[in-house]
Scaffold this active site. Structure first.
Site, PDB file in Angstrom:
ATOM      1  N   ASP A  13      -2.467  41.019   6.419  1.00 21.81           N
ATOM      2  CA  ASP A  13      -1.901  40.857   5.078  1.00 21.81           C
ATOM      3  C   ASP A  13      -0.405  41.163   5.030  1.00 21.81           C
ATOM      4  O   ASP A  13       0.106  41.652   4.027  1.00 21.81           O
ATOM      5  CB  ASP A  13      -2.635  41.736   4.043  1.00 21.81           C
ATOM      6  CG  ASP A  13      -4.133  41.572   4.145  1.00 21.81           C
ATOM      7  OD1 ASP A  13      -4.582  40.420   4.220  1.00 21.81           O
ATOM      8  OD2 ASP A  13      -4.847  42.594   4.173  1.00 21.81           O
ATOM      9  N   LYS A  16       2.025  36.609   6.610  1.00 21.69           N
ATOM     10  CA  LYS A  16       2.208  35.601   7.676  1.00 21.69           C
ATOM     11  C   LYS A  16       2.209  34.191   7.092  1.00 21.69           C
ATOM     12  O   LYS A  16       2.897  33.312   7.586  1.00 21.69           O
ATOM     13  CB  LYS A  16       1.083  35.715   8.721  1.00 21.69           C
ATOM     14  CG  LYS A  16       1.114  37.011   9.495  1.00 21.69           C
ATOM     15  CD  LYS A  16      -0.013  37.097  10.495  1.00 21.69           C
ATOM     16  CE  LYS A  16      -1.373  37.285   9.862  1.00 21.69           C
ATOM     17  NZ  LYS A  16      -1.581  38.534   9.130  1.00 21.69           N
ATOM     18  N   GLY A  40      -7.156  34.822   5.343  1.00 21.01           N
ATOM     19  CA  GLY A  40      -6.945  33.837   4.281  1.00 21.01           C
ATOM     20  C   GLY A  40      -5.644  34.050   3.570  1.00 21.01           C
ATOM     21  O   GLY A  40      -5.095  35.151   3.587  1.00 21.01           O
ATOM     22  N   HIS A  41      -5.115  32.973   3.005  1.00 20.94           N
ATOM     23  CA  HIS A  41      -3.991  33.151   2.111  1.00 20.94           C
ATOM     24  C   HIS A  41      -4.080  32.225   0.914  1.00 20.94           C
ATOM     25  O   HIS A  41      -4.740  31.196   0.951  1.00 20.94           O
ATOM     26  CB  HIS A  41      -2.629  33.045   2.803  1.00 20.94           C
ATOM     27  CG  HIS A  41      -2.558  32.088   3.923  1.00 20.94           C
ATOM     28  ND1 HIS A  41      -2.387  32.492   5.219  1.00 20.94           N
ATOM     29  CD2 HIS A  41      -2.659  30.751   3.949  1.00 20.94           C
ATOM     30  CE1 HIS A  41      -2.384  31.431   5.995  1.00 20.94           C
ATOM     31  NE2 HIS A  41      -2.541  30.358   5.260  1.00 20.94           N
ATOM     32  N   GLN A 223      -5.026  38.344  10.765  1.00 28.62           N
ATOM     33  CA  GLN A 223      -5.081  39.826  10.807  1.00 28.62           C
ATOM     34  C   GLN A 223      -3.797  40.392  11.427  1.00 28.62           C
ATOM     35  O   GLN A 223      -2.756  39.766  11.320  1.00 28.62           O
ATOM     36  CB  GLN A 223      -6.337  40.309  11.564  1.00 28.62           C
ATOM     37  CG  GLN A 223      -7.647  40.030  10.827  1.00 28.62           C
ATOM     38  CD  GLN A 223      -8.290  38.726  11.197  1.00 28.62           C
ATOM     39  OE1 GLN A 223      -8.266  38.291  12.331  1.00 28.62           O
ATOM     40  NE2 GLN A 223      -8.916  38.058  10.229  1.00 28.62           N
TER      41      GLN A 223
END
Ligand code: IMP
Length: 443
Positions: A13, A16, A40-41, A223
């Site tokens: 988090d 990236k 996820g983003h 991650q």
């Protein structure tokens, strides 16, 4: 700069997604190389808010070939949902390629993840409950199912049915759980295979060909270092290697194919899930970072734990990833603090610890030793150049750069693409700050 890896240097988090997006203009291919839909983003694109867990965000740019490398594990239902959401926005996904060798997440993996966490009780790992650990375990035990088995959907379905039946024994006899309906799972997965088989390819070869043709390939990590299976805070880690070296095994290329390694580093530290976190601020400081930084997990919606910047971890990340540059994110979240603490070493009993401890017991005992730097009060989200930042913010960056030993090339001061400062040269402009370090010449 043909091969560039973007990796997280903390507990994930770090932002990236934004850094990957900023680099997209110059890329021909973006490759995910590890993890699954635990990552996820959220992307705001053309007035749509889109959550992507598996598909590289490069999908939004027609000039980019998005690739899911063999190191990624795939929940086909989630992948198809992402494809459907993208197609509803008129984004073509047909060009995406998925490695034949990705392992498949099945419903029993998710159920076993849940049952294992339940069994751990108060000692749970706080997983994302997406079946990540059990799927990678099957991969290592050589009992997993790979995407290539989808090529003949009927045979794939028969294999899924057979494995579900076996896993049901584990679920019921060992965990006392409820068995899965093997026929229903097999039928659903046959349908997924029909729809996904056309995306499968020898992605390692595609990546190598792109590099040989002079293309720019971005290897997108998920991650962060501290969640790395070998080098993170085991057992409170994910089940894959998150270090830059994993880009080779997980994309199917050699070490010489990676030329630059960008470490994405949040200006403070966050962690979701359980496990030690020396600089955690379980108080109003952490609450402030959490609220201003909007620190909620994209995948699980859980509140992220927040704390001060940790230099021991950055130095460890620099060493293990061979970082060639740093991208500092969310600097704007630190505006308003009177002073900012930076952890420069740990103390365990009488012992001062400069390097990240390998002994779990020792790390759990570590207390941070802080250096305090002056904070800044103004809003910095409109700064586009380093000299538009308050001197205290530049000092903070300089401190990180000097102690971390890696040049800062990018500073993010807000979520939008334009809220970014690109640092030219080898971080030299940072030296406009006030702090002087031993090796510095007064400017
Ligand atoms: P798993 O990957 O679901 O097995 O979860 C193991 C640990 O990694 C948990 O502490 C999760 O919260 C953490 N984790 C997994 N993926 C991410 C991520 O993308 N960001 C932050 N933490 C993650």
């Amino acid at each position: 700069m043909p091969g560039i890896a973007v990796v997280g240097t903390q507990w994930g988090d770090e932002g990236k997604g934004k850094v990957t997006d900023l680099l997209s203009d110059d890329m021909h291919m973006v490759v995910r190389f590890q993890g699954g839909n635990n990552a996820g983003h959220t992307i705001v694109y053309d007035h749509h808010t889109l959550k992507l867990h598996l598909i590289p965000s490069g999908i939004l740019y027609p000039h980019i070939l998005p690739v899911i490398g063999n190191g990624v594990i795939i929940n086909p239902e989630v992948l198809l949902e992402e494809i459907a959401n993208l197609e509803a926005m008129n984004i073509d996904t047909a060009r995406m390629r998925i490695s034949y060798n990705c392992h498949v997440i099945l419903p029993y993996h998710i159920e076993i993840d849940r049952l294992m966490e339940e069994r751990r009780g108060g000692k749970s790992l706080g997983t994302t409950m997406r079946g990540i650990g059990p799927t990678y375990s099957d991969r290592s035990a050589r009992t997993g199912i790979r995407m290539q088995e989808m090529l003949v959907p009927a045979i794939f379905a028969a294999r899924v049915r057979e494995v579900v039946e076996k896993k049901n024994e584990l679920i019921t006899c060992f965990y006392g759980g409820t068995p899965l309906d093997a026929d229903a799972v097999a039928e659903a997965y046959e349908g997924y295979a029909e729809r996904l088989k056309g995306y499968l390819a020898d992605t390692g070869l595609l990546v190598k060909n792109a590099l040989n043709d002079g293309g720019n390939v971005l290897f997108e990590g998920a991650q962060g270092l501290m969640l790395d299976l070998d080098h993170g805070t085991y057992p409170f880690v994910t089940s894959s290697n998150t270090v830059a070296g994993a880009a080779c095994a997980g994309a199917g290329v050699g070490p010489k194919d990676i030329d630059e390694i960008i470490g994405v580093t949040k200006a403070y530290v966050t962690r979701v899930g359980s496990g030690p976190f020396p600089t955690e601020q379980d108080n109003e400081i952490g609450n402030h970072m959490q609220e201003v930084g909007g620190e909620f997990g994209t995948t699980t919606g859980r509140k992220r734990r927040c704390g001060w910047f940790d230099m021991v971890i950055l130095k460890y990340a620099s060493r293990l990833n061979s970082l060639t540059s740093l991208a500092i994110t969310k600097l704007d979240v630190l505006s308003g603090f009177e002073t900012l603490k930076v952890c420069v070493s740990y103390q365990a009993g009488e012992k001062v610890i400069e390097e990240f401890p390998q002994l779990r017991g020792e790390f759990e005992e570590c207390k941070p030793v802080y250096t305090e730097l002056p904070g800044w009060q103004s809003d910095i989200s409109d700064a586009r150049r380093l000299d538009e930042l308050p001197v205290e913010a530049r000092d903070y960056l300089q401190f990180i750069q000097e102690m971390g030993g890696v040049a800062i090339k990018l500073v993010s001061v807000g979520p939008a693409r334009h809220q970014t400062i690109i640092v030219e040269g080898d971080g030299e402009p940072l030296r406009q700050g006030r702090l002087l370090f031993q090796d510095d010449l007064p400017l």
